[in-house]
Design an enzyme around this catalytic site. Structure first.
Site, PDB file in Angstrom:
ATOM      1  N   SER A  70       0.226 -30.570   2.372  1.00 37.24           N
ATOM      2  CA  SER A  70      -0.915 -30.399   1.466  1.00 37.24           C
ATOM      3  C   SER A  70      -2.025 -31.388   1.801  1.00 37.24           C
ATOM      4  O   SER A  70      -1.775 -32.479   2.314  1.00 37.24           O
ATOM      5  CB  SER A  70      -0.479 -30.617   0.017  1.00 37.24           C
ATOM      6  OG  SER A  70       0.431 -29.636  -0.391  1.00 37.24           O
ATOM      7  N   GLN A  71      -3.243 -30.985   1.461  1.00 36.64           N
ATOM      8  CA  GLN A  71      -4.409 -31.854   1.623  1.00 36.64           C
ATOM      9  C   GLN A  71      -4.224 -33.091   0.726  1.00 36.64           C
ATOM     10  O   GLN A  71      -3.730 -32.967  -0.400  1.00 36.64           O
ATOM     11  CB  GLN A  71      -5.622 -31.047   1.159  1.00 36.64           C
ATOM     12  CG  GLN A  71      -6.941 -31.704   1.375  1.00 36.64           C
ATOM     13  CD  GLN A  71      -8.082 -30.856   0.799  1.00 36.64           C
ATOM     14  OE1 GLN A  71      -7.959 -29.638   0.664  1.00 36.64           O
ATOM     15  NE2 GLN A  71      -9.170 -31.508   0.470  1.00 36.64           N
TER      16      GLN A  71
END
Ligand code: SAH
Length: 222
Positions: A70-71
């Protein structure tokens, strides 16, 4: 994840990490315990060596089995909504790179139970960089829609893939007063929700920003 023996966290990585933390602060993340955990854990340890120089960009990157880490903004956002307290028993759906899992463990959760449906990603735990350090992480190969009834109830539940609906079995496994944070499909993107379980077993729902996650899929994949 890098193979063992290749991990170095030098002043350049630490500098890039500090910049990322400032960037997250600028984007509205205010919980210092979240920012401090993200400043402690080297994100580049959870990515292939090819990503070493860009690991601190605020971006999602490919990991194995066509999934993504995930970012950082998303990790910070979800973790901030969860309000992890020391001693919390946490369930995470979607182990992926084990990065978000490690942030939860670093924040002082008493135990982090994490489920992954992709065997390739589950097997990454054999190379887990912090083996021996975060003994509070328990890895499971399974289907997050089912959860872990044997270990329930949980103070906090985090889903890190796009859920088509609020999984009822996970609501059952949430403690009264506990939080579940999850992105729920809304066309192309997903709306971040925080569910609170009330004393009568019903749920209250708060809505936050829109995000884009890989899908939460039923069953296991070899
Ligand atoms: N927290 C991870 C996010 C990985 S992406 C990280 O930061 O690296 C989401 C992950 O959820 C993928 O690895 C995907 O395989 C997994 N996933 C999707 N559906 C799932 C399910 N039903 N049960 C468990 N994991 C699931």
């Amino acid at each position: 994840m890098q193979s063992s023996g290749t991990y170095k966290d030098d002043f350049r990585h630490q500098g890039m990490r500090r910049k990322l933390i400032d960037n997250l602060r600028g984007k509205g993340i205010t919980d210092e315990t979240v920012l401090s955990a993200m400043n402690t854990i080297p994100r580049h340890f959870f990515l292939d060596m090819a990503f070493e120089k860009i690991a601190y960009e605020d971006k999602a990157f490919p990991i194995a089995a066509e999934q993504t880490i995930s970012q950082p903004y998303t990790v910070a956002y979800q973790t901030q909504l969860l309000q992890i307290k020391k001693g919390d028993k946490v369930l995470e759906i979607g182990t992926g790179s084990i990065y978000q899992t490690t942030i939860l463990a670093e924040m002082g959760a008493q135990a982090v139970f994490t489920i992954e449906r992709q065997k390739k990603l589950f097997d990454l735990q054999k190379n887990y960089v912090f083996k021996g350090k975060y003994l509070n992480i328990k890895f499971f190969y399974g289907d997050g829609f089912i959860g872990l009834p044997t270990y329930a109830p949980f103070d906090k539940i985090l889903i890190t893939a796009a859920a088509p609906f609020i999984p009822p079995k996970l609501v059952e496994q949430l403690k009264i007063g506990g939080f579940m944070v999850l992105p729920v499909d809304e066309g192309e993107n997903q709306r971040m929700l925080r569910i609170t379980k009330l004393a009568d077993g019903s749920i209250q729902q708060e809505q936050f920003e829109e995000f884009s996650f890989v899908p939460m899929l039923a069953g296991k994949n070899l």
